[in-house]
Structure formats: structure tokens, C-alpha cells
Design an enzyme around this catalytic site. Structure first.
Site, PDB file in Angstrom:
ATOM      1  N   HIS A  49      -0.369   7.758  -2.699  1.00 43.47           N
ATOM      2  CA  HIS A  49      -0.940   6.419  -2.805  1.00 43.47           C
ATOM      3  C   HIS A  49      -1.748   6.197  -4.080  1.00 43.47           C
ATOM      4  O   HIS A  49      -2.666   5.383  -4.085  1.00 43.47           O
ATOM      5  CB  HIS A  49      -1.822   6.130  -1.593  1.00 43.47           C
ATOM      6  CG  HIS A  49      -1.057   5.978  -0.316  1.00 43.47           C
ATOM      7  ND1 HIS A  49      -0.091   5.003  -0.124  1.00 43.47           N
ATOM      8  CD2 HIS A  49      -1.101   6.687   0.843  1.00 43.47           C
ATOM      9  CE1 HIS A  49       0.407   5.111   1.096  1.00 43.47           C
ATOM     10  NE2 HIS A  49      -0.182   6.131   1.700  1.00 43.47           N
ATOM     11  N   GLU A 154       2.618  11.056  11.713  1.00 46.19           N
ATOM     12  CA  GLU A 154       2.272   9.651  11.459  1.00 46.19           C
ATOM     13  C   GLU A 154       3.209   8.673  12.144  1.00 46.19           C
ATOM     14  O   GLU A 154       3.091   7.465  11.947  1.00 46.19           O
ATOM     15  CB  GLU A 154       2.305   9.383   9.950  1.00 46.19           C
ATOM     16  CG  GLU A 154       1.393  10.283   9.130  1.00 46.19           C
ATOM     17  CD  GLU A 154       1.425   9.959   7.662  1.00 46.19           C
ATOM     18  OE1 GLU A 154       0.572   9.168   7.220  1.00 46.19           O
ATOM     19  OE2 GLU A 154       2.309  10.486   6.941  1.00 46.19           O
ATOM     20  N   ASP A 180      -1.487   5.117   9.888  1.00 47.78           N
ATOM     21  CA  ASP A 180      -0.066   4.849  10.042  1.00 47.78           C
ATOM     22  C   ASP A 180       0.381   5.024  11.488  1.00 47.78           C
ATOM     23  O   ASP A 180       1.213   4.253  11.992  1.00 47.78           O
ATOM     24  CB  ASP A 180       0.758   5.768   9.134  1.00 47.78           C
ATOM     25  CG  ASP A 180       0.783   5.281   7.693  1.00 47.78           C
ATOM     26  OD1 ASP A 180       0.292   4.166   7.432  1.00 47.78           O
ATOM     27  OD2 ASP A 180       1.304   6.009   6.829  1.00 47.78           O
TER      28      ASP A 180
END
Length: 269
Positions: A49, A154, A180
Site C-alpha cells: 500500500h 483476510e 479487509d
């Protein structure tokens, strides 16, 4: 010692908390000393990210080795080269997102571990052994023992397959990506929702059965963090450099703006 010890892995083996600081904004090596001075155990270099280059991540990893804080990389995908290039240049741990099946977990082990656990290609000198020239069998054994391999849970599929994932040899820990996972469960942002808690209980139980460490990421409410630690979470993503910067800066600006100015000071010339 011939190999630099993995501080975070040792804490997990001792049943202690291993506290991680996420890196999204930092781009200089001094972040390693900053995190160490703030009593963190590992750096979570988040290459899923952020826009950090491999070279920058490698420099931060090497700086972390020098001060005794464990450098770990969250890679952006399951392709082997994302992990092996950083392992070859200083990372002591790899965190792979969205591991949903035992087959995926075995693939992670295959490219993160040297033989006999995996099939990672054997490089030349490594920063984790201070570039010393060691016999290949010794290098393989030392690096395998000090590398922390983490699979992230996730997805609903990952939750449903967590027992098989936890059973895979060479996986050290499961890290639940709560943000998530909550979204996948249909309760986005509700990290204390009963469905999220039930999923965490399932992961904790699987880790206990198979002797793996368990962790949580994305949970920064202190009450929830305490609850999940009491349930068994040990690998803790405590927050990110961005969050810490924002919190500290907001606290300072709020405090300064709360100061009552003297009447003379308010006057504008």
C-alpha cells in the site's frame, strides 16, 4: 554470532508480544533507530500500500539489522520475486497478503525458505550473515531459522481454510488483516463486530492447534487491541508512521489553539 538474530521471531517463540510499526511514509534509514527507541520489535515495510522502491526498502532493512529491530516486508502479491529480492537484501521476514488456501501457503514457503523446507534460490553473501563467507549448508540452516514467514488471513475463504493453512510447515505465523476481513464478512469498518470476533477465534484456535503465532493488523482501538491480545494475538501491528505523525501533530495543534490569547496579542496592527 554468524547470523543476526530475528528479534521479533524470538519474542514470538517466547510467547511474548512482538510489536510492529508500519511504514508508509518513511523513506530514510533513520526510521529504524526511531522505531527502536520507541520500543518496537519489528518494522512492517508495507509495499502493498505504498510507492516505496525496492532499493529504499532494502536500505531500511539493512539499517534495521544494525540496530536490532526486525525488518519485515509486506509484499504486494504472491509472485516469488517480490519476496526473494528483499530477503536477499536484508529482510528478516515476509508477510504475504490474502493467503486463502493451503496451496497458496505452501507456495509462500517454497519461495521464502531454502531447502529442505522450500526451493528459494541460494544467493551469495547476505547482510543477515554480515556478508561472511559460510558453507552453504550453514547459510541455509541459519537463514531458515531466523526468517519469519507470515501468511495474512483476510478473506472468508482464508478463514474457512485456516486450519489447513496453519498446518503448513514453514509458516511461522498467521496475521489477520482485520480491515479487509471485516469488509469480506459484510461489516466494513466494524472491527469489533461479533462476526469478526468469531473469525478471530477460529484463527486463534488453529494457531494454537498447530503451534503457530497469531497476530492482528488494522485494529487500533485500545480496548479491542487489549481484548484480542488477551485472546492470544502476539504479532501486533501497532500502527503506522502516518497514523503516529497525524496523531501527534493533531494533538499539538489542538493544544496550541486552545491557549487563550491576551487581548493585546489579538490586536492586529
Amino acid at each position: 554470532m554468524k547470523v543476526i538474530p530475528n528479534h521479533a521471531k524470538q519474542r514470538l517463540l517466547n510467547g511474548e508480544l512482538a510489536l510492529g510499526m508500519g511504514l508508509r511514509q518513511a523513506r530514510t534509514v533513520d526510521i529504524s533507530q526511531i522505531a527502536k527507541s520507541c520500543d518496537f520489535d519489528w518494522l512492517f515495510v508495507d509495499m502493498e500500500h505504498n510507492s516505496m522502491s525496492i532499493d529504499t526498502a532494502a536500505q531500511i532493512c539493512q539499517a534495521a539489522l544494525g540496530v536490532g529491530i526486525t525488518p519485515m516486508i509486506r509484499v504486494p502479491a504472491h509472485d516469488a520475486f517480490h519476496s526473494t529480492r528483499l530477503l536477499d537484501t536484508g529482510a528478516q521476514g515476509i508477510v504475504v497478503p490474502h493467503v486463502s488456501t493451503a496451496e497458496q501457503a505452501r507456495a509462500v514457503v517454497s519461495f521464502c525458505r531454502f531447502t529442505p523446507l522450500g526451493h528459494r534460490s541460494i544467493p551469495g553473501g547476505l547482510p543477515q550473515t554480515r556478508f561472511m563467507s559460510l558453507p552453504v549448508p550453514e547459510t541455509v540452516s541459519l537463514i531458515n531459522s531466523e526468517t519469519l514467514v507470515v501468511a495474512m488471513i483476510e478473506t472468508v475463504e482464508g478463514r474457512d481454510n485456516v486450519d489447513e493453512i496453519a498446518a503448513v510447515p514453514g509458516i511461522d505465523a498467521l496475521l489477520v488483516g482485520c480491515t479487509d476481513l471485516a469488509a469480506e464478512l459484510g461489516v466494513p469498518g466494524q472491527l469489533g463486530h461479533p462476526d469478526v470476533k468469531a473469525a478471530l477465534d477460529t484463527v486463534f484456535a488453529a494457531c494454537t492447534r498447530h503451534g503457530k503465532a497469531c497476530g492482528v493488523g488494522g485494529v487500533y482501538d485500545e480496548v479491542l487491541m487489549e481484548e484480542y491480545i488477551q485472546k492470544g494475538a502476539r504479532l501486533i501491528l501497532s500502527g503506522s508512521d502516518l497514523a503516529f505523525l497525524m496523531a501527534g501533530a493533531r494533538n499539538r495543534s489542538t493544544r496550541l489553539r486552545s491557549i487563550e490569547l491576551a487581548a493585546t496579542a489579538r490586536a492586529v496592527a
